[in-house]
Design a protein around this motif. Structure first.
Motif, mmCIF file in Angstrom:
data_model
loop_
_atom_site.group_PDB
_atom_site.id
_atom_site.type_symbol
_atom_site.label_atom_id
_atom_site.label_comp_id
_atom_site.label_asym_id
_atom_site.label_seq_id
_atom_site.Cartn_x
_atom_site.Cartn_y
_atom_site.Cartn_z
ATOM 1 N N ASP A 7 -35.003 -16.161 -3.926
ATOM 2 C CA ASP A 7 -35.603 -16.022 -2.398
ATOM 3 C C ASP A 7 -34.415 -16.486 -1.602
ATOM 4 O O ASP A 7 -33.235 -17.040 -1.770
ATOM 5 N N PRO A 8 -34.609 -16.338 -0.125
ATOM 6 C CA PRO A 8 -33.615 -16.557 0.672
ATOM 7 C C PRO A 8 -33.221 -18.208 0.605
ATOM 8 O O PRO A 8 -32.101 -18.784 0.915
ATOM 9 N N GLY A 9 -34.040 -18.809 0.613
ATOM 10 C CA GLY A 9 -34.097 -20.287 0.378
ATOM 11 C C GLY A 9 -33.332 -20.796 -0.758
ATOM 12 O O GLY A 9 -32.621 -21.967 -0.758
ATOM 13 N N ASP B 277 -30.270 -18.710 12.196
ATOM 14 C CA ASP B 277 -30.677 -18.152 13.616
ATOM 15 C C ASP B 277 -31.165 -16.789 12.994
ATOM 16 O O ASP B 277 -30.246 -15.901 12.723
ATOM 17 N N PRO B 278 -32.239 -16.317 13.347
ATOM 18 C CA PRO B 278 -33.381 -17.183 14.200
ATOM 19 C C PRO B 278 -34.286 -18.107 13.494
ATOM 20 O O PRO B 278 -35.046 -18.609 13.917
ATOM 21 N N GLN B 279 -34.040 -18.110 12.172
ATOM 22 C CA GLN B 279 -34.883 -18.881 11.114
ATOM 23 C C GLN B 279 -33.993 -19.630 10.164
ATOM 24 O O GLN B 279 -32.895 -19.113 9.905
ATOM 25 N N LEU B 280 -34.448 -20.494 9.238
ATOM 26 C CA LEU B 280 -33.811 -21.112 8.118
ATOM 27 C C LEU B 280 -33.362 -20.050 7.191
ATOM 28 O O LEU B 280 -34.189 -19.404 6.987
ATOM 29 N N ASP B 281 -32.109 -20.136 6.848
ATOM 30 C CA ASP B 281 -31.671 -19.077 5.808
ATOM 31 C C ASP B 281 -31.696 -17.567 6.100
ATOM 32 O O ASP B 281 -32.060 -17.066 5.086
ATOM 33 N N HIS B 282 -31.823 -17.359 7.363
ATOM 34 C CA HIS B 282 -31.911 -15.804 7.762
ATOM 35 C C HIS B 282 -30.845 -15.066 7.332
ATOM 36 O O HIS B 282 -30.940 -13.973 6.845
#
Length: 212
Positions: free
Chosen positions: A131-133, A105-110
């Motif tokens: 990176d976040p992913g 929330d509000p985006q994948l892997d925020h």
């Protein structure tokens, strides 16, 4: 004679520029080395070495961690999820844990994006182009999984500072889901260091169940 003097003047100015540039780079390298040494020394002083996590080391050295993340970092500033000299270490840990609590929330892997926004330039999280992913993929596939979408968390005990007070460890108890889908209590250590007057995260370390 004038041409000779012009050439000599040019050579003199050029030598000054080269000397100054070399000295500047030497100072930057020295500062970088001192900061890195301080992190290793501090981790030793608080009885743990955050760089000895074989699972994270293996992941950073493996394939596929540079898969492009599709999210955006623009929202971080609006949500005040970026480093600030107004944040103490526990505020940083709370912000990271709250973001991981609602990781997508509000985006994948925020949540992972927030944690990496607070990463130290000299810590393990800055290695390997994470990176976040990629970080989210690591957390979900290991005993770090309870951090993702955790039910609740609690900061345990007082901050443990290094001798120079520029590095610190904060233990966190997490009620979260393990990789088998069961909810349980897990312990994690946040290692932070101060950089440019801001507290940043060097690494998050999972604590084995049989550790104190």
């Amino acid at each position: 004679l004038g041409s000779v003097m012009d050439i000599l003047s040019f050579v003199l100015v050029l030598s000054v520029i080269i000397t100054t540039t070399f000295a500047f780079h030497q100072r930057l390298h020295s500062e970088w080395q001192n900061s890195r040494n301080r992190i290793f020394q501090s981790s030793s002083e608080i009885n743990d070495n955050p760089y000895q996590d074989p699972k994270l080391q293996e992941f950073l050295q493996g394939d596929g961690i540079n898969t492009a993340w599709k999210g955006s970092t623009e929202i971080l500033r609006r949500r005040k999820q970026i480093p600030s000299n107004e944040y103490d270490p526990q505020t940083v840990v709370n912000k990271c844990m709250q973001a991981l609590q609602a990781n997508d929330d509000p985006q994948l892997d925020h949540g992972c994006c927030v944690l990496l926004a607070f990463k130290s330039p000299f810590g393990l999280l800055s290695q390997g182009g994470l990176d976040p992913g990629g970080y989210g993929r690591f957390l979900r596939s290991t005993n770090y999984n309870p951090l993702i979408d955790n039910a609740d968390f609690q900061l345990i005990g007082e901050l443990i500072y290094s001798k120079d007070s520029l590095s610190v460890r904060q233990r966190v108890q997490v009620n979260g889901w393990n990789i088998d889908g069961n909810i349980n209590k897990s312990l994690f250590d946040f290692y932070l260091s101060k950089n440019e007057d801001k507290w940043l995260v060097d690494v998050v370390l999972a604590i084995p169940e049989n550790s104190n």
